[in-house]
Design a protein around this motif. Structure first.
Motif, PDB file in Angstrom:
ATOM      1  N   ASP A   1       2.356  10.880  -6.930  1.00 25.45           N
ATOM      2  CA  ASP A   1       3.105  11.108  -8.175  1.00 25.45           C
ATOM      3  C   ASP A   1       4.613  11.127  -7.965  1.00 25.45           C
ATOM      4  O   ASP A   1       5.329  11.945  -8.549  1.00 25.45           O
ATOM      5  N   MET A   2       5.101  10.235  -7.131  1.00 27.65           N
ATOM      6  CA  MET A   2       6.541  10.135  -6.911  1.00 27.65           C
ATOM      7  C   MET A   2       7.109   9.045  -7.817  1.00 27.65           C
ATOM      8  O   MET A   2       6.424   8.065  -8.118  1.00 27.65           O
TER       9      MET A   2
ATOM     10  N   ARG B   1       0.839  -1.210   0.000  1.00 24.32           N
ATOM     11  CA  ARG B   1       0.000   0.000   0.000  1.00 24.32           C
ATOM     12  C   ARG B   1       0.873   1.260   0.000  1.00 24.32           C
ATOM     13  O   ARG B   1       0.587   2.214  -0.724  1.00 24.32           O
ATOM     14  N   LYS B   2       1.943   1.264   0.769  1.00 27.30           N
ATOM     15  CA  LYS B   2       2.803   2.452   0.837  1.00 27.30           C
ATOM     16  C   LYS B   2       3.364   2.830  -0.527  1.00 27.30           C
ATOM     17  O   LYS B   2       3.311   3.988  -0.922  1.00 27.30           O
ATOM     18  N   VAL B   3       3.900   1.860  -1.249  1.00 25.94           N
ATOM     19  CA  VAL B   3       4.498   2.194  -2.542  1.00 25.94           C
ATOM     20  C   VAL B   3       3.439   2.615  -3.556  1.00 25.94           C
ATOM     21  O   VAL B   3       3.684   3.506  -4.364  1.00 25.94           O
TER      22      VAL B   3
ATOM     23  N   ASP C   1      12.581   8.376  -5.824  1.00 28.33           N
ATOM     24  CA  ASP C   1      12.164   9.159  -4.662  1.00 28.33           C
ATOM     25  C   ASP C   1      11.454   8.300  -3.618  1.00 28.33           C
ATOM     26  O   ASP C   1      11.607   8.511  -2.416  1.00 28.33           O
ATOM     27  N   ILE C   2      10.674   7.323  -4.079  1.00 27.11           N
ATOM     28  CA  ILE C   2      10.006   6.418  -3.143  1.00 27.11           C
ATOM     29  C   ILE C   2      11.055   5.626  -2.365  1.00 27.11           C
ATOM     30  O   ILE C   2      10.954   5.466  -1.146  1.00 27.11           O
ATOM     31  N   ALA C   3      12.053   5.143  -3.075  1.00 29.37           N
ATOM     32  CA  ALA C   3      13.124   4.380  -2.421  1.00 29.37           C
ATOM     33  C   ALA C   3      13.816   5.233  -1.357  1.00 29.37           C
ATOM     34  O   ALA C   3      14.079   4.759  -0.242  1.00 29.37           O
ATOM     35  N   LYS C   4      14.085   6.494  -1.670  1.00 27.15           N
ATOM     36  CA  LYS C   4      14.699   7.398  -0.694  1.00 27.15           C
ATOM     37  C   LYS C   4      13.772   7.624   0.496  1.00 27.15           C
ATOM     38  O   LYS C   4      14.223   7.606   1.643  1.00 27.15           O
ATOM     39  N   SER C   5      12.503   7.835   0.229  1.00 31.58           N
ATOM     40  CA  SER C   5      11.530   8.110   1.294  1.00 31.58           C
ATOM     41  C   SER C   5      11.360   6.935   2.240  1.00 31.58           C
ATOM     42  O   SER C   5      11.196   7.118   3.435  1.00 31.58           O
ATOM     43  N   LEU C   6      11.371   5.726   1.698  1.00 31.75           N
ATOM     44  CA  LEU C   6      11.124   4.542   2.510  1.00 31.75           C
ATOM     45  C   LEU C   6      12.399   3.841   2.970  1.00 31.75           C
ATOM     46  O   LEU C   6      12.332   2.870   3.723  1.00 31.75           O
TER      47      LEU C   6
ATOM     48  N   VAL D   1      11.308  -1.321  -4.478  1.00 36.58           N
ATOM     49  CA  VAL D   1      10.128  -0.513  -4.771  1.00 36.58           C
ATOM     50  C   VAL D   1       9.464  -1.025  -6.048  1.00 36.58           C
ATOM     51  O   VAL D   1       8.246  -1.213  -6.098  1.00 36.58           O
ATOM     52  N   THR D   2      10.253  -1.274  -7.079  1.00 36.12           N
ATOM     53  CA  THR D   2       9.729  -1.769  -8.348  1.00 36.12           C
ATOM     54  C   THR D   2       9.045  -3.122  -8.155  1.00 36.12           C
ATOM     55  O   THR D   2       7.954  -3.349  -8.696  1.00 36.12           O
ATOM     56  N   ALA D   3       9.657  -4.000  -7.388  1.00 36.46           N
ATOM     57  CA  ALA D   3       9.070  -5.322  -7.142  1.00 36.46           C
ATOM     58  C   ALA D   3       7.755  -5.201  -6.363  1.00 36.46           C
ATOM     59  O   ALA D   3       6.783  -5.895  -6.666  1.00 36.46           O
ATOM     60  N   ARG D   4       7.718  -4.322  -5.371  1.00 37.46           N
ATOM     61  CA  ARG D   4       6.490  -4.133  -4.596  1.00 37.46           C
ATOM     62  C   ARG D   4       5.378  -3.542  -5.454  1.00 37.46           C
ATOM     63  O   ARG D   4       4.217  -3.924  -5.325  1.00 37.46           O
ATOM     64  N   LEU D   5       5.728  -2.610  -6.321  1.00 37.60           N
ATOM     65  CA  LEU D   5       4.727  -2.050  -7.230  1.00 37.60           C
ATOM     66  C   LEU D   5       4.164  -3.141  -8.138  1.00 37.60           C
ATOM     67  O   LEU D   5       2.955  -3.206  -8.368  1.00 37.60           O
ATOM     68  N   LYS D   6       5.033  -3.997  -8.638  1.00 39.80           N
ATOM     69  CA  LYS D   6       4.592  -5.076  -9.519  1.00 39.80           C
ATOM     70  C   LYS D   6       3.652  -6.016  -8.770  1.00 39.80           C
ATOM     71  O   LYS D   6       2.591  -6.384  -9.285  1.00 39.80           O
TER      72      LYS D   6
END
Length: 172
Positions: A133-134, A123-125, A138-143, A150-155
């Motif tokens: 709209d990140m 859910r976070k990613v 930037d998501i990787a830096k934030s988390l 991040v890419t794997a979680r989005l997938k």
């Protein structure tokens, strides 16, 4: 953001601009993570309090949005760890969400509800990528994650959402 290091009047002005520019999006993000309006408001207030205290140390290595998002996500994580939080009813409806700029379509409401049912990590990613709209960097830096995570979680999140929305199956 070099202006931040100036006199307090300028610092306060820059901070006010940050609050004005990011308050609503941070509230929506915190709400989707915490699933409680009061806690989301508290998290945003705490985020801006922490940001104000650290404003003079912000070097501009990332955007202000990324910096504030990292603070907000850490604040939400700390709040989720709180012991009393386990005893609060977390059932949500789309009407509970803070107001969006545009009224949501019916399909958007269903999608939002399914996003809110995703496991926390996914859910976070999704919230950061689609609702804030990140980009994945930037998501990787934030988390504090690797960009590949991040890419794997989005997938995985997309697959779960596709399965639920196309198949009509409920999941937890």
């Amino acid at each position: 953001m070099d202006v931040v290091k100036g006199p307090d009047g300028i610092r306060d002005e820059v901070f006010s601009e940050l609050v004005e520019a990011h308050q609503t999006s941070l509230l929506r993000m915190c709400y989707m993570v915490l699933q409680d309006r009061q806690q989301a408001e508290d998290a945003v207030q705490e985020t801006f309090f922490k940001a104000y205290r650290a404003l003079e140390h912000f070097r501009g290595g990332s955007s202000a949005k990324t910096w504030l998002t990292a603070i907000a996500m850490n604040t939400c994580r700390d709040m989720r760890r709180s012991a009393w939080r386990r005893y609060v009813d977390r059932r949500l409806t789309p009407e509970d969400l803070p107001a969006a700029i545009l009224p949501p379509e019916e399909d958007d409401r269903e999608l939002t509800m399914q996003v809110m049912r995703l496991p926390d990590k996914l859910r976070k990613v999704v919230v950061l990528y689609y609702y804030q709209d990140m980009n994945t960097v930037d998501i990787a830096k934030s988390l504090g994650l690797a960009q590949s995570s991040v890419t794997a979680r989005l997938k995985r999140a997309r697959e779960k959402l596709r399965e639920v929305l196309e198949g009509g199956d409920d999941h937890d």
